[in-house]
Design an enzyme around this catalytic site. Structure first.
Site, PDB file in Angstrom:
ATOM      1  N   ARG A 233      23.413  26.898  50.379  1.00  0.00           N
ATOM      2  CA  ARG A 233      22.311  27.682  49.819  1.00  0.00           C
ATOM      3  C   ARG A 233      22.674  29.156  49.931  1.00  0.00           C
ATOM      4  NH1 ARG A 233      20.952  23.612  47.966  1.00  0.00           N
ATOM      5  NH2 ARG A 233      18.946  22.523  48.070  1.00  0.00           N
ATOM      6  N   GLU A 262      18.822  32.641  42.530  1.00  0.00           N
ATOM      7  CA  GLU A 262      19.363  31.822  41.441  1.00  0.00           C
ATOM      8  C   GLU A 262      18.306  31.737  40.362  1.00  0.00           C
ATOM      9  OE1 GLU A 262      20.738  27.997  42.752  1.00  0.00           O
ATOM     10  OE2 GLU A 262      22.018  28.897  44.255  1.00  0.00           O
ATOM     11  N   HIS A 281      25.468  26.622  40.651  1.00  0.00           N
ATOM     12  CA  HIS A 281      24.875  25.548  41.458  1.00  0.00           C
ATOM     13  C   HIS A 281      25.216  24.167  40.878  1.00  0.00           C
ATOM     14  CE1 HIS A 281      21.486  24.820  44.570  1.00  0.00           C
ATOM     15  NE2 HIS A 281      22.246  23.752  44.493  1.00  0.00           N
TER      16      HIS A 281
HETATM   17  C1  GLV Z   1      21.422  20.610  45.860  1.00  0.00           C
HETATM   18  O1  GLV Z   1      21.612  21.773  46.073  1.00  0.00           O
HETATM   19  C2  GLV Z   1      20.764  19.734  46.775  1.00  0.00           C
HETATM   20  O2  GLV Z   1      20.261  20.179  47.812  1.00  0.00           O
HETATM   21  O3  GLV Z   1      20.700  18.534  46.458  1.00  0.00           O
END
Ligand code: GLV
Ligand code: GLV
Length: 316
Positions: A233, A262, A281
């Site tokens: 993250r 994001e 991401h």
């Molecule tokens: C993606 O970032 C997740 O947490 O599945």
């Protein structure tokens, strides 16, 4: 039948049909996430929510919904959900672990290769018409063979990254709480990891303790050619500190699949740096994995509906 709200479109219609065997199903069909107002209105009266990491499920939404029993997040991370509030109202929260471990580990390794071989820089040089005749010392990168990889957060994804890294003959070290028995590599303290690693990869989950966990103090400990990789993250890194560290060449580069915020605005300073690679991401972004994630989120809803314990509860 209990009612559920699915906050984004699922990978296919079959999954919705499966849900409809058990529930009255309302799916938000928008390309973008529902606004807070819509989220609140459509959640009203629901027994369950099937959410994505883009939906912030806060105290306001939770306390407004006395019939809510479960929030099934289609992600392994669940920092978008106020767990304390869910606990207070005895709402079960589930995630989708394991099914995205391989995809995310593969992406992490891809980013390590990308940075080690300077693929982005090389490609940009060609596009900018800066590719001259072959030169013995131009665009020299790193070998992964015998290099040192530091993994911060030795969970399932960190473990999988380590396994692949070992097969590339990287020396792996970890910082964090051991979650499995047979980790390939050594556990060290954070300072040791930061000072010695050529590549540092973050695999922590985001919570109060890990918010802005890595800052300038840490970057200054790192080797000046070290590369930072983040597929967890964005908020785990103090991003303005990272920008400064990269600008001042305190560290060698960064490859980030996650940013704060994001989406990252196209005007971000980070995008002006050659030694920074950003992907949008994509950790779990494969067809197979997204299907498995949706199926698992659905399974958690169905199990609770049948009076059984959902398999992936995060707030026991
Ligand atoms: C993606 O970032 C997740 O947490 O599945
Ligand atoms: C490089 O292309 C080499 O032939 O060594």
């Amino acid at each position: 039948m209990n009612k559920i709200f699915v906050t984004r479109q699922l990978p296919n219609e079959e999954l919705v049909k499966k849900l409809e065997k058990f529930f009255i199903v309302d799916v938000w069909k928008g390309e973008n996430p529902p606004s807070k107002k819509i989220l609140k209105a459509r959640s009203k009266g629901c027994w369950g929510l099937l959410t994505m990491l883009t939906e912030k499920i806060d105290l306001d939404i939770i306390s407004d919904n006395p019939s809510l029993k479960i929030i099934a997040n289609m992600a392994v991370g669940y920092d978008n959900i106020d767990i304390q509030a869910a606990n207070r109202f005895s709402i079960k929260v589930t995630n989708t672990p394991d099914v995205l471990t391989k995809s995310t580990a593969e992406l992490t390794i891809a980013l390590i290769f990308m940075m080690a071989k300077r693929l982005q820089e090389g490609n940009l040089a060609i596009r900018n018409n800066e590719w001259g005749p072959w030169h013995p010392s131009w665009m020299l990168g790193k070998d992964l063979d015998n290099s040192k990889l530091g993994i911060i957060g030795p969970g399932k994804i960190g473990h999988e990254v380590a396994k692949i890294a070992k097969s590339l003959n990287m020396q792996v070290m970890y910082y964090g709480k051991k979650t499995k028995k047979n980790f390939p590599g050594n556990f060290v303290n954070l300072e040791n990891l930061l000072k010695n690693a050529d590549f540092i990869s973050i695999h922590l989950s985001l919570n109060k303790e890990t918010t802005k966990f890595l800052n300038m103090d840490h970057f200054t400990m790192m080797k000046n050619d070290a590369v930072l990789i983040n597929t967890s993250r964005g908020q785990i890194i103090n991003q303005s500190d990272l920008e400064n560290a990269l600008k001042k060449k305190i560290i060698g580069g960064a490859a980030l699949d996650v940013t704060d915020p994001e989406p990252l605005p196209a005007t971000s300073e980070l995008l002006k740096m050659q030694n920074v690679f950003i992907s949008p991401h994509l950790g779990s972004a494969t067809k197979k994995t997204r299907l498995a994630m949706a199926s698992l989120a659905i399974k958690n809803l169905i199990e609770l509906n049948a009076g059984r314990k959902p398999p992936n509860m995060v707030n026991e």
